[in-house]
Design a protein around this motif. Structure first.
Motif, PDB file in Angstrom:
ATOM      1  N   ALA A  21       0.836  -1.207   0.000  1.00 10.26           N
ATOM      2  CA  ALA A  21       0.000   0.000   0.000  1.00 10.26           C
ATOM      3  C   ALA A  21       0.870   1.256   0.000  1.00 10.26           C
ATOM      4  CB  ALA A  21      -0.948  -0.013   1.190  1.00 10.26           C
ATOM      5  N   PHE A  22       1.961   1.246   0.781  1.00 10.82           N
ATOM      6  CA  PHE A  22       2.887   2.380   0.766  1.00 10.82           C
ATOM      7  C   PHE A  22       3.507   2.556  -0.618  1.00 10.82           C
ATOM      8  CE2 PHE A  22       3.528   2.638   5.517  1.00 10.82           C
ATOM      9  CZ  PHE A  22       3.189   3.972   5.608  1.00 10.82           C
ATOM     10  N   VAL A  23       3.877   1.461  -1.241  1.00  9.65           N
ATOM     11  CA  VAL A  23       4.471   1.527  -2.577  1.00  9.65           C
ATOM     12  C   VAL A  23       3.485   2.140  -3.567  1.00  9.65           C
ATOM     13  CG1 VAL A  23       5.240   0.101  -4.530  1.00  9.65           C
ATOM     14  CG2 VAL A  23       6.140  -0.323  -2.239  1.00  9.65           C
ATOM     15  N   VAL A  24       2.220   1.763  -3.475  1.00 11.66           N
ATOM     16  CA  VAL A  24       1.220   2.314  -4.395  1.00 11.66           C
ATOM     17  C   VAL A  24       1.084   3.818  -4.193  1.00 11.66           C
ATOM     18  CG1 VAL A  24      -1.213   2.286  -5.086  1.00 11.66           C
ATOM     19  CG2 VAL A  24      -0.014   0.134  -4.650  1.00 11.66           C
ATOM     20  N   TYR A  25       1.040   4.275  -2.939  1.00 14.16           N
ATOM     21  CA  TYR A  25       0.978   5.729  -2.712  1.00 14.16           C
ATOM     22  C   TYR A  25       2.208   6.420  -3.302  1.00 14.16           C
ATOM     23  CZ  TYR A  25      -3.041   5.289   0.431  1.00 14.16           C
ATOM     24  OH  TYR A  25      -4.298   5.052   0.946  1.00 14.16           O
ATOM     25  N   ALA A  26       3.374   5.829  -3.137  1.00 14.32           N
ATOM     26  CA  ALA A  26       4.597   6.413  -3.690  1.00 14.32           C
ATOM     27  C   ALA A  26       4.555   6.436  -5.217  1.00 14.32           C
ATOM     28  CB  ALA A  26       5.817   5.631  -3.197  1.00 14.32           C
ATOM     29  N   LEU A  27       4.082   5.362  -5.812  1.00  8.54           N
ATOM     30  CA  LEU A  27       3.983   5.316  -7.274  1.00  8.54           C
ATOM     31  C   LEU A  27       2.985   6.345  -7.792  1.00  8.54           C
ATOM     32  CD1 LEU A  27       4.091   1.454  -7.852  1.00  8.54           C
ATOM     33  CD2 LEU A  27       5.856   3.121  -8.477  1.00  8.54           C
ATOM     34  N   TYR A  28       1.900   6.535  -7.063  1.00  7.89           N
ATOM     35  CA  TYR A  28       0.933   7.564  -7.457  1.00  7.89           C
ATOM     36  C   TYR A  28       1.568   8.954  -7.386  1.00  7.89           C
ATOM     37  CZ  TYR A  28      -3.224   4.547  -7.673  1.00  7.89           C
ATOM     38  OH  TYR A  28      -4.158   3.610  -8.026  1.00  7.89           O
ATOM     39  N   ALA A  29       2.347   9.200  -6.358  1.00  6.08           N
ATOM     40  CA  ALA A  29       3.019  10.501  -6.235  1.00  6.08           C
ATOM     41  C   ALA A  29       4.011  10.692  -7.381  1.00  6.08           C
ATOM     42  CB  ALA A  29       3.719  10.611  -4.886  1.00  6.08           C
ATOM     43  N   LEU A  30       4.749   9.644  -7.721  1.00  5.31           N
ATOM     44  CA  LEU A  30       5.677   9.731  -8.852  1.00  5.31           C
ATOM     45  C   LEU A  30       4.940   9.895 -10.174  1.00  5.31           C
ATOM     46  CD1 LEU A  30       8.322   7.010  -7.953  1.00  5.31           C
ATOM     47  CD2 LEU A  30       8.686   9.479  -8.115  1.00  5.31           C
ATOM     48  N   GLY A  31       3.687   9.511 -10.194  1.00  4.16           N
ATOM     49  CA  GLY A  31       2.879   9.611 -11.401  1.00  4.16           C
ATOM     50  C   GLY A  31       2.705  11.027 -11.917  1.00  4.16           C
ATOM     51  N   PHE A  32       2.948  12.006 -11.070  1.00  2.00           N
ATOM     52  CA  PHE A  32       2.893  13.390 -11.541  1.00  2.00           C
ATOM     53  C   PHE A  32       4.034  13.677 -12.521  1.00  2.00           C
ATOM     54  CE2 PHE A  32       0.374  13.968  -7.635  1.00  2.00           C
ATOM     55  CZ  PHE A  32      -0.708  14.646  -8.165  1.00  2.00           C
ATOM     56  N   PHE A  33       5.091  12.864 -12.460  1.00  2.00           N
ATOM     57  CA  PHE A  33       6.256  13.055 -13.327  1.00  2.00           C
ATOM     58  C   PHE A  33       6.355  11.989 -14.413  1.00  2.00           C
ATOM     59  CE2 PHE A  33       7.179  14.519  -9.011  1.00  2.00           C
ATOM     60  CZ  PHE A  33       7.323  15.879  -9.255  1.00  2.00           C
ATOM     61  N   THR A  34       5.917  10.758 -14.086  1.00  2.00           N
ATOM     62  CA  THR A  34       5.933   9.666 -15.061  1.00  2.00           C
ATOM     63  C   THR A  34       4.610   8.918 -14.944  1.00  2.00           C
ATOM     64  OG1 THR A  34       6.890   8.097 -13.511  1.00  2.00           O
ATOM     65  CG2 THR A  34       8.428   9.349 -14.854  1.00  2.00           C
TER      66      THR A  34
END
Length: 123
Positions: A21-34
């Motif tokens: 779940a933490f990884v998904v939140y981090a990936l979503y945050a990175l989604g603003f750039f990729t």
């Protein structure tokens, strides 16, 4: 004796769900750039939601809902950029998404569930 052997397996599994779940939140945050990281996060959330329960399930449902509603906001905003109102919609999408990512990560850190994981606004 069997119960004590099974207990660490269950604890590691829930800890594993928390990590995902933490990884998904981090990936979503990175989604603003990729964008691809957001799609990877969505796939992880869908896969883990099928086996998760309780606190962790609420977070995976929240993440899945965040993606799909956010996609609708973003597409509508992008489509309406020509009429200038799209800028406001994309701005709303950005703020809405950040709030959901931050709120979810904080609640996950505190090991608390999302109260209404299928809510469309802030959950």
């Amino acid at each position: 004796m069997t119960n004590s052997a099974e207990r660490p397996i269950q604890e590691s599994r829930t800890g594993n769900d928390r990590g995902y779940a933490f990884v998904v939140y981090a990936l979503y945050a990175l989604g603003f750039f990729t964008v691809i990281t957001t799609v990877i996060g969505l796939i992880i959330a869908h896969v883990k939601a099928s086996t998760a329960s309780g606190v962790w399930l609420s977070h995976f449902q929240f993440q899945i809902r965040t993606f799909w509603i956010g996609l609708v906001y973003f597409v509508a905003g992008f489509a309406l950029l020509y009429f200038y109102i799209g800028f406001l919609i994309v701005l709303w999408w950005t703020i809405w998404t950040l709030v959901r990512i931050i709120k979810g990560a904080i609640l996950l850190h505190d090991e608390r569930p999302i109260a209404k994981p299928t809510s469309w606004l802030f959950g």
